[in-house]
Each structure stands twice: as structure tokens, then as C-alpha cells.
Design an enzyme around this catalytic site. Structure first.
Site, PDB file in Angstrom:
ATOM      1  N   GLY A 251      10.658   8.017  73.688  1.00 43.61           N
ATOM      2  CA  GLY A 251      10.681   6.883  72.674  1.00 43.61           C
ATOM      3  C   GLY A 251      10.330   5.787  73.565  1.00 43.61           C
ATOM      4  O   GLY A 251      10.787   5.276  74.364  1.00 43.61           O
TER       5      GLY A 251
ATOM      6  N   ARG B 195       6.237  12.465  73.358  1.00 35.68           N
ATOM      7  CA  ARG B 195       7.001  13.738  73.684  1.00 35.68           C
ATOM      8  C   ARG B 195       6.185  14.660  73.996  1.00 35.68           C
ATOM      9  O   ARG B 195       5.234  15.262  73.290  1.00 35.68           O
ATOM     10  CB  ARG B 195       8.102  13.687  72.617  1.00 35.68           C
ATOM     11  CG  ARG B 195       9.000  12.639  72.180  1.00 35.68           C
ATOM     12  CD  ARG B 195      10.171  12.840  71.677  1.00 35.68           C
ATOM     13  NE  ARG B 195      10.918  11.583  71.083  1.00 35.68           N
ATOM     14  CZ  ARG B 195      11.672  10.870  71.702  1.00 35.68           C
ATOM     15  NH1 ARG B 195      12.044  11.113  73.017  1.00 35.68           N
ATOM     16  NH2 ARG B 195      12.330   9.765  71.066  1.00 35.68           N
TER      17      ARG B 195
ATOM     18  N   ASP C  71      16.117  10.245  79.644  1.00 38.10           N
ATOM     19  CA  ASP C  71      16.521  11.616  80.170  1.00 38.10           C
ATOM     20  C   ASP C  71      15.593  12.506  80.244  1.00 38.10           C
ATOM     21  O   ASP C  71      15.145  13.332  81.190  1.00 38.10           O
ATOM     22  CB  ASP C  71      17.623  12.070  79.104  1.00 38.10           C
ATOM     23  CG  ASP C  71      18.260  13.031  79.726  1.00 38.10           C
ATOM     24  OD1 ASP C  71      18.823  13.192  80.677  1.00 38.10           O
ATOM     25  OD2 ASP C  71      18.415  14.197  78.812  1.00 38.10           O
TER      26      ASP C  71
ATOM     27  N   THR D  68      14.788   3.163  77.553  1.00 34.89           N
ATOM     28  CA  THR D  68      15.379   3.758  76.237  1.00 34.89           C
ATOM     29  C   THR D  68      16.266   3.005  75.713  1.00 34.89           C
ATOM     30  O   THR D  68      16.993   2.380  76.300  1.00 34.89           O
ATOM     31  CB  THR D  68      15.831   5.235  76.299  1.00 34.89           C
ATOM     32  OG1 THR D  68      16.618   5.765  75.285  1.00 34.89           O
ATOM     33  CG2 THR D  68      17.097   5.483  77.543  1.00 34.89           C
TER      34      THR D  68
ATOM     35  N   ASP E 149      18.823   4.020  73.826  1.00 35.46           N
ATOM     36  CA  ASP E 149      20.051   4.505  73.651  1.00 35.46           C
ATOM     37  C   ASP E 149      20.845   3.982  74.605  1.00 35.46           C
ATOM     38  O   ASP E 149      22.222   4.219  74.405  1.00 35.46           O
ATOM     39  CB  ASP E 149      19.730   5.976  73.830  1.00 35.46           C
ATOM     40  CG  ASP E 149      19.248   6.577  72.422  1.00 35.46           C
ATOM     41  OD1 ASP E 149      18.969   5.798  71.533  1.00 35.46           O
ATOM     42  OD2 ASP E 149      18.784   7.722  72.686  1.00 35.46           O
TER      43      ASP E 149
ATOM     44  N   ASP F 222      21.719   5.254  77.400  1.00 36.57           N
ATOM     45  CA  ASP F 222      22.747   6.434  77.645  1.00 36.57           C
ATOM     46  C   ASP F 222      22.242   7.134  79.109  1.00 36.57           C
ATOM     47  O   ASP F 222      22.712   8.286  79.206  1.00 36.57           O
ATOM     48  CB  ASP F 222      22.297   7.654  76.591  1.00 36.57           C
ATOM     49  CG  ASP F 222      20.931   8.080  76.320  1.00 36.57           C
ATOM     50  OD1 ASP F 222      20.151   7.464  77.023  1.00 36.57           O
ATOM     51  OD2 ASP F 222      20.753   9.102  75.783  1.00 36.57           O
TER      52      ASP F 222
ATOM     53  N   ARG G  70      20.609   9.817  69.267  1.00 36.47           N
ATOM     54  CA  ARG G  70      20.799  10.953  68.740  1.00 36.47           C
ATOM     55  C   ARG G  70      22.019  11.952  69.588  1.00 36.47           C
ATOM     56  O   ARG G  70      22.585  12.794  69.038  1.00 36.47           O
ATOM     57  CB  ARG G  70      19.466  11.972  69.267  1.00 36.47           C
ATOM     58  CG  ARG G  70      19.259  13.187  68.612  1.00 36.47           C
ATOM     59  CD  ARG G  70      17.960  13.737  68.712  1.00 36.47           C
ATOM     60  NE  ARG G  70      17.044  13.053  69.779  1.00 36.47           N
ATOM     61  CZ  ARG G  70      15.711  13.134  69.570  1.00 36.47           C
ATOM     62  NH1 ARG G  70      15.086  13.133  68.511  1.00 36.47           N
ATOM     63  NH2 ARG G  70      15.149  12.386  70.497  1.00 36.47           N
TER      64      ARG G  70
END
Ligand code: F6P
Length: 343
Positions: free
Chosen positions: A32, A93, A124, A147, A149, A151, A193
Site C-alpha cells: 500500500g 501487491r 510487512d 505503511t 498502519d 504496525d 486490516r
């Protein structure tokens, strides 16, 4: 000056391909997109150029590695991109890169272009792919966390997170106006997500009644008590922030569950990909720039299979194997603070 896009970048000439340079590295963005990726690409290209190293850009992330879509990048070709969202190298992706056959093709193409090290900006999934590429094919790889996120294990922040939470926050501030005017409960779904880092900080900064994240069990009855309590105290306009990956099934599903138990007027707002776009904040541009410089320096020093990240505002090198195997700690104690302050 013309804005750089993947199409306006020149191709390699036959001579350039045949005569290996002193040192050449490649850079790609994958997964992303995230605001600040362009600032990172600029930093990579200009640091490398300062250090006498050529850079090639791989177009459309790991697809470009497999399909041999490489373009030379110069200090000039990354001008006027520091403020732009998205990624001028484009991204994707790429399932074939998750297979050994795809990675072997990628390694062949990197070799053909005399690339000695690969800098991969992504999350990731990207890191899983390039770690395997390094392990199986002996390609030198350095990752940069990119990203929205936030994360990734081993780094306090990822490129794009700050812009994304500020974008979501400004949407919540607007929703708050209409929520108050109509005395409604708004369920606002933010991205994430598998993780709730965006939801947590956006919820705190947006003064949410409650925040629903995949890291904690969602208790619909407890949420109903919180909402009812706030309504009973005369609050007009409530915000509940829901991470898209929450196990209750997202904002629509959660709102319906609550509506079964409570008499309330509600609306759902899914912020979606709006959070991925826009000009990066100053914080993201600075983080992206520092990480881009650090990635080139690590590559030149021969570091391999690491991610450059930041911990307590210092640059760190974290083994990619740890980044992909370990989970970033989530401070669920902050949710206690949210419940206390709901008012
Ligand atoms: O890049 C991370 C992310 O924005 C997640 O928060 C989200 O779940 C996902 O990507 C969406 O992916 P796509 O753009 O492929 O729909």
C-alpha cells in the site's frame, strides 16, 4: 519543470546496461502506498549520488522486479516530489513475488542491471518477499518501513502514519460537527486490516467515546453501556472509532449490533483510502528523509537483511527476520484513558 512519473523517467541505453558502474543500487516502493514515500525516494537518490553510487528505480514494486521494469534515477529526476503523496515509482501487491520462481526471475533481472543492493520501502508483505529474495538468491536487501498502519515491529513509526492519522482526524472533526447538530452516534471506520494503531491514536486525538481494535476483545454490551451513559449525561454527538480489522466486523456490523440493543440515531462513515493520500506532513517528510539516508548508508556499509527504523528518535537497524516474525507491542492501557475521559 515536468513532474516525474514512471512514464517520464528515461530508460537504460544498451551501453549503460552493458558497462557495469562502480556501484549501483535499486529502490522500490511496494504494498500500500503511504504519504512520504516520495520524500524517501528523493533522499535515497540524492544520498547515493552524494556517495558516488548510481540508483535505479524499480517501477510498480515487486512486479517491476519480475517484469524487468527498471529506470535510472538522478538527483534531478527526484526534484519537486518531496511534497507529493503516493509514489512516483508506483506500487503494487504482487503474488508471484511470494513464490520462489518469481523471486528467482527478480534476482536475474537485478543481476542483469548490475544492481548490488536493493532498498525496499514497504510494509510487512514487502519485507516477507524481499527477506526471502535475500535468503534464497543472495541479493543484498535493506528495508525501509513505509505503511500508514504503523504496525511494524522494531520501529516506533512508519512512513505515512502521521499523515494518515491527521487526515482521519480532520475528517472526525468534521463529523463531530454534524454528529452534534443531529444528536447522532457516529461509527467511524479507519484503516488497519490487522492492527489498531491508527484507530488508537485517531480516537484519542478525536475525543472518541470508545475505540474498537483487533488487539482487544470487543465487548458490545460494554460499548452500549458507554454510549447509553454518555447519552444519559446529555452528550450530543458521539464518536466511536472502529479499526477495519476489528473482530466485530467493521463499523457497519458493530453499529447494527449496538442498534439491536439501544435506541439511538446513528450513522456510519468509512474513511477508506482517503487516509492513504495527500501531501505528507512535516513529520512524515522528516522521518522519510532520515530513513532514506540511513538506508543508503547501511547499504553502502554492506548491511544486509535489515530494516532501518527509529526507536526513541534514533536510527536503528533491525533484522528483517525479526520484523516479520514479531508483533509490534500495542499499548492497550491507553484505552483505559479513553474510557475515563469519555465524560
Ligand atoms: O497499506 C495498508 C492498508 O492501507 C491497510 O490499512 C488496508 O487494510 C489495506 O492497505 C488496503 O489495501 P488495498 O489498497 O490493497 O485495498
Amino acid at each position: 519543470m515536468e513532474l516525474t512519473t514512471a512514464e517520464t523517467l528515461p530508460s537504460f541505453s544498451a551501453e549503460e546496461l552493458e558497462s557495469p558502474p562502480e556501484r549501483r543500487i535499486a529502490v522500490l516502493t511496494s504494498g500500500g502506498d503511504a504519504p512520504g514515500m516520495n520524500a524517501c525516494i528523493r533522499a535515497v537518490v540524492r544520498t547515493a549520488s552524494f556517495r558516488g553510487t548510481e540508483v535505479v528505480g524499480v517501477i510498480r514494486g515487486c512486479w517491476g522486479l519480475i517484469e524487468d521494469h527498471f529506470r535510472p534515477l538522478t538527483s534531478r529526476s527526484v526534484g519537486n516530489i518531496i511534497q507529493r503523496g503516493g509514489t512516483v515509482l508506483e506500487t503494487s501487491r504482487c503474488d508471484p513475488f511470494m513464490e520462489a520462481e518469481g523471486r528467482s526471475k527478480a534476482a536475474e533481472n537485478l543481476k542483469r542491471h548490475h544492481v548490488q543492493g536493493l532498498i525496499a520501502i514497504g510494509g510487512d508483505g514487502t519485507f516477507r518477499g524481499v527477506e526471502a529474495l535475500a535468503r534464497e538468491q543472495g541479493v543484498q536487501v535493506v528495508g525501509v518501513p513505509g505503511t500508514i498502519d504503523n504496525d511494524l515491529y522494531g520501529t516506533d513509526y512508519t512512513i505515512g502514519y502521521d499523515t494518515a492519522i491527521n487526515t482521519a482526524l480532520s475528517a472526525i472533526d468534521r463529523l463531530r460537527d454534524t454528529a452534534f447538530s443531529h444528536e447522532r452516534v457516529f461509527f467511524v471506520e479507519v484503516m488497519g486490516r490487522q492492527t489498531g494503531f491508527i484507530a488508537l491514536e485517531v480516537g484519542i486525538a478525536g475525543g472518541a467515546e470508545d475505540i474498537m481494535v483487533p488487539e482487544t476483545d470487543t465487548d458490545v454490551d460494554a460499548l452500549c453501556r458507554t454510549i447509553q451513559g454518555s447519552l444519559d449525561r446529555g452528550k450530543k454527538g458521539l464518536i466511536v472509532v472502529v479499526a477495519e480489522g476489528d473482530e466485530a466486523g467493521g463499523a457497519f456490523a458493530l453499529a447494527e449490533e449496538v442498534k439491536k440493543r439501544l435506541n439511538m440515531d446513528y450513522r456510519v462513515a468509512v474513511l477508506g483510502h482517503v487516509q492513504r493520500g495527500g501531501s505528507p506532513t512535516a513529520r512524515d517528510r522528516i522521518r522519510a528523509t532520515r530513513l532514506g539516508v540511513a538506508a543508503v548508508e547501511a547499504t553502502i556499509e554492506g548491511k544486509d537483511r535489515i530494516m532501518v527504523g527509529t526507536q526513541a528518535n534514533r536510527i536503528v537497524h533491525v533484522p528483517l527476520a525479526d520484523v516479520i516474525a514479531r508483533k509490534k507491542p500495542f499499548d492497550s492501557d491507553l484505552l483505559r484513558m479513553v474510557h475515563m475521559l469519555a465524560g
